[in-house]
Design a protein around this motif. Sequence first.
Motif, PDB file in Angstrom:
ATOM      1  N   ASP A   1      -2.190  -7.115  -4.781  1.00 18.52           N
ATOM      2  CA  ASP A   1      -3.348  -7.059  -3.883  1.00 18.52           C
ATOM      3  C   ASP A   1      -3.006  -7.922  -2.670  1.00 18.52           C
ATOM      4  O   ASP A   1      -2.854  -9.142  -2.795  1.00 18.52           O
TER       5      ASP A   1
ATOM      6  N   GLY B   1       0.828  -1.205   0.000  1.00 22.83           N
ATOM      7  CA  GLY B   1       0.000   0.000   0.000  1.00 22.83           C
ATOM      8  C   GLY B   1       0.856   1.246   0.000  1.00 22.83           C
ATOM      9  O   GLY B   1       0.497   2.259   0.605  1.00 22.83           O
TER      10      GLY B   1
ATOM     11  N   ILE C   1      -3.881  10.983  11.228  1.00 20.34           N
ATOM     12  CA  ILE C   1      -2.860  11.385  10.261  1.00 20.34           C
ATOM     13  C   ILE C   1      -3.557  11.838   8.977  1.00 20.34           C
ATOM     14  O   ILE C   1      -4.491  11.169   8.506  1.00 20.34           O
TER      15      ILE C   1
ATOM     16  N   TRP D   1      -9.282   9.094   5.193  1.00 22.48           N
ATOM     17  CA  TRP D   1     -10.423   9.740   5.852  1.00 22.48           C
ATOM     18  C   TRP D   1     -11.537  10.090   4.876  1.00 22.48           C
ATOM     19  O   TRP D   1     -12.674  10.273   5.272  1.00 22.48           O
TER      20      TRP D   1
ATOM     21  N   VAL E   1       1.447  -2.010  10.393  1.00 26.02           N
ATOM     22  CA  VAL E   1       0.777  -0.749  10.701  1.00 26.02           C
ATOM     23  C   VAL E   1      -0.589  -1.058  11.313  1.00 26.02           C
ATOM     24  O   VAL E   1      -1.503  -1.528  10.641  1.00 26.02           O
TER      25      VAL E   1
ATOM     26  N   PRO F   1      -0.460   4.641  14.535  1.00 24.57           N
ATOM     27  CA  PRO F   1      -0.682   6.065  14.225  1.00 24.57           C
ATOM     28  C   PRO F   1      -1.950   6.580  14.892  1.00 24.57           C
ATOM     29  O   PRO F   1      -2.935   5.839  15.071  1.00 24.57           O
TER      30      PRO F   1
ATOM     31  N   VAL G   1      -2.379  -1.567  -5.352  1.00 24.62           N
ATOM     32  CA  VAL G   1      -3.347  -1.922  -6.400  1.00 24.62           C
ATOM     33  C   VAL G   1      -3.629  -0.737  -7.326  1.00 24.62           C
ATOM     34  O   VAL G   1      -4.375  -0.875  -8.290  1.00 24.62           O
TER      35      VAL G   1
ATOM     36  N   VAL H   1      -8.281  -7.163   3.791  1.00 27.43           N
ATOM     37  CA  VAL H   1      -7.128  -6.272   3.580  1.00 27.43           C
ATOM     38  C   VAL H   1      -6.315  -6.147   4.876  1.00 27.43           C
ATOM     39  O   VAL H   1      -5.093  -6.329   4.879  1.00 27.43           O
TER      40      VAL H   1
ATOM     41  N   ILE I   1       0.575   7.115   4.225  1.00 23.61           N
ATOM     42  CA  ILE I   1       1.633   6.724   5.160  1.00 23.61           C
ATOM     43  C   ILE I   1       2.648   5.806   4.467  1.00 23.61           C
ATOM     44  O   ILE I   1       3.856   5.944   4.673  1.00 23.61           O
TER      45      ILE I   1
ATOM     46  N   ASN J   1       1.602  -2.250   5.477  1.00 23.32           N
ATOM     47  CA  ASN J   1       0.930  -0.952   5.659  1.00 23.32           C
ATOM     48  C   ASN J   1      -0.455  -0.893   5.015  1.00 23.32           C
ATOM     49  O   ASN J   1      -1.326  -0.155   5.488  1.00 23.32           O
ATOM     50  N   ALA J   2      -0.684  -1.650   3.932  1.00 24.21           N
ATOM     51  CA  ALA J   2      -1.959  -1.551   3.202  1.00 24.21           C
ATOM     52  C   ALA J   2      -3.117  -1.729   4.170  1.00 24.21           C
ATOM     53  O   ALA J   2      -3.124  -2.659   4.984  1.00 24.21           O
TER      54      ALA J   2
ATOM     55  N   TYR K   1     -13.176  -2.049  12.272  1.00 20.28           N
ATOM     56  CA  TYR K   1     -11.806  -1.589  11.964  1.00 20.28           C
ATOM     57  C   TYR K   1     -10.927  -1.786  13.196  1.00 20.28           C
ATOM     58  O   TYR K   1      -9.809  -2.299  13.109  1.00 20.28           O
TER      59      TYR K   1
HETATM   60  N1  LIG Z   1      -4.433   8.011   8.290  1.00 19.33           N
HETATM   61  C1  LIG Z   1      -4.651   7.724   9.566  1.00 19.33           C
HETATM   62  O1  LIG Z   1      -5.122   8.573  10.341  1.00 19.33           O
HETATM   63  C2  LIG Z   1      -4.336   6.342  10.085  1.00 19.33           C
HETATM   64  C3  LIG Z   1      -4.400   6.138  11.468  1.00 19.33           C
HETATM   65  C4  LIG Z   1      -4.113   4.886  11.981  1.00 19.33           C
HETATM   66  C5  LIG Z   1      -3.758   3.854  11.135  1.00 19.33           C
HETATM   67  N2  LIG Z   1      -3.703   4.067   9.791  1.00 19.33           N
HETATM   68  C6  LIG Z   1      -3.312   2.932   8.955  1.00 19.33           C
HETATM   69  O2  LIG Z   1      -2.242   3.316   8.125  1.00 19.33           O
HETATM   70  C7  LIG Z   1      -2.225   2.492   6.951  1.00 19.33           C
HETATM   71  C8  LIG Z   1      -2.081   3.388   5.725  1.00 19.33           C
HETATM   72  O3  LIG Z   1      -3.244   4.190   5.633  1.00 19.33           O
HETATM   73  P1  LIG Z   1      -3.256   5.663   5.008  1.00 19.33           P
HETATM   74  O4  LIG Z   1      -3.852   6.546   6.019  1.00 19.33           O
HETATM   75  O5  LIG Z   1      -1.948   5.986   4.406  1.00 19.33           O
HETATM   76  O6  LIG Z   1      -4.385   5.437   3.893  1.00 19.33           O
HETATM   77  P2  LIG Z   1      -4.384   5.636   2.299  1.00 19.33           P
HETATM   78  O7  LIG Z   1      -5.750   5.315   1.878  1.00 19.33           O
HETATM   79  O8  LIG Z   1      -3.792   6.968   1.959  1.00 19.33           O
HETATM   80  O9  LIG Z   1      -3.358   4.518   1.811  1.00 19.33           O
HETATM   81  C9  LIG Z   1      -3.667   3.147   1.860  1.00 19.33           C
HETATM   82  C10 LIG Z   1      -3.014   2.456   0.684  1.00 19.33           C
HETATM   83  O10 LIG Z   1      -3.345   1.063   0.739  1.00 19.33           O
HETATM   84  C11 LIG Z   1      -3.684   0.641  -0.561  1.00 19.33           C
HETATM   85  N3  LIG Z   1      -4.525  -0.553  -0.546  1.00 19.33           N
HETATM   86  C12 LIG Z   1      -5.848  -0.646  -0.212  1.00 19.33           C
HETATM   87  N4  LIG Z   1      -6.281  -1.898  -0.391  1.00 19.33           N
HETATM   88  C13 LIG Z   1      -5.214  -2.620  -0.834  1.00 19.33           C
HETATM   89  C14 LIG Z   1      -5.029  -3.988  -1.188  1.00 19.33           C
HETATM   90  N5  LIG Z   1      -6.037  -4.872  -1.153  1.00 19.33           N
HETATM   91  N6  LIG Z   1      -3.792  -4.385  -1.583  1.00 19.33           N
HETATM   92  C15 LIG Z   1      -2.773  -3.501  -1.651  1.00 19.33           C
HETATM   93  N7  LIG Z   1      -2.882  -2.201  -1.328  1.00 19.33           N
HETATM   94  C16 LIG Z   1      -4.095  -1.769  -0.929  1.00 19.33           C
HETATM   95  C17 LIG Z   1      -4.383   1.844  -1.176  1.00 19.33           C
HETATM   96  O11 LIG Z   1      -4.429   1.757  -2.600  1.00 19.33           O
HETATM   97  C18 LIG Z   1      -3.536   2.990  -0.664  1.00 19.33           C
HETATM   98  O12 LIG Z   1      -2.450   3.284  -1.514  1.00 19.33           O
HETATM   99  C19 LIG Z   1      -3.506   1.680   7.001  1.00 19.33           C
HETATM  100  O13 LIG Z   1      -3.222   0.374   7.472  1.00 19.33           O
HETATM  101  C20 LIG Z   1      -4.384   2.437   7.994  1.00 19.33           C
HETATM  102  O14 LIG Z   1      -5.328   1.617   8.608  1.00 19.33           O
HETATM  103  C21 LIG Z   1      -3.988   5.285   9.245  1.00 19.33           C
END
Ligand SMILES: NC(=O)c1ccc[n+]([C@@H]2O[C@H](COP(=O)([O-])OP(=O)(O)OC[C@H]3O[C@@H](n4cnc5c(N)ncnc54)[C@H](O)[C@@H]3O)[C@@H](O)[C@H]2O)c1
Length: 258
Positions: free
Chosen positions: A63, A13, A190, A195, A140, A187, A38, A113, A18, A90-91, A155
Amino acid sequence: MGRVENKVALITGGAMGIGRACAERLASEGAIIVITDVIDEVGMSAVDAITRAGGQASYLHHDVTSEDEWIKILQQIRQLHGRLDILVNNAGIAVRASIFEMTMAQFQKQNAVNLDGVFLGLKHGIPFMAEKDGGSVINVSSVAGLMASPGLSAYAMTKGGVRLLSKSVAKECAALGNGVRVNSIHPGIIETAIWNKMDANPEGGENQADVETIAELAVPGGILGKPLDIANGVLYLASDDARYVNASELVIDHGLSA
Ligand SMILES: NC(=O)c1ccc[n+]([C@@H]2O[C@H](COP(=O)([O-])OP(=O)(O)OC[C@H]3O[C@@H](n4cnc5c(N)ncnc54)[C@H](O)[C@@H]3O)[C@@H](O)[C@H]2O)c1
């Protein structure tokens, strides 16, 4: 000499948010990056940005819910680099809905996922990492893996699962003496596109997320986090500075969960 010089790092991801920040930060400290995702065009543009900045990176379509794709991309990394030192699982996706509103299909997609993806990464990635000098896995999770998150209950279940899966597998690795450390990172709020994607019902009205307002209300000091804040923690866990850090949880939330 960078803090992760010449280490091969897979970031799932990693096209945006992140994951992308982790890829850029690890690359800036000398790691050889493999971004998987993806969304291929966005992933390739992330690779271009790293390359333009003088780093080394490549992109593979992947994926994380597919075991076949995990096996395939690890084979490709074996052919490209012959080793894997850092794995950032991270995905992730988030579906905002109470369990009464959530459909079974949404529940299962999120589990696929956030949980299946991490399970498969650990199951297939760690034996490859162990073939050479071991390495560091960073899963993550979230503050939602540490505390109740009404409206994000399923979640939170996935993220709590990632936390204890990480600790348990860390101890399995230590017992095997395979040189692989496993930690989770948590995290807070972020600023990323997640969101804008999380509403189970896009017409959701008051359900719609405004991340700045959420941070203002929930975070001590009202401060919204940046992807780089998490990437700096991932860099630490990935580096040899964290040699003795295993089965731990690194919370980066400006006090939200305290
Ligand atoms: N943003 C926040 O506030 C926050 C807080 C806590 C945890 N997180 C976690 O951080 C991680 C990254 O999230 P983010 O905020 O950068 O979100 P984001 O949506 O910007 O990035 C997530 C990425 O994962 C990819 N993805 C989704 N489904 C997928 C799959 N089946 N296979 C491969 N890739 C896939 C997406 O295409 C995207 O590029 C996640 O695990 C999320 O739960 C985020």
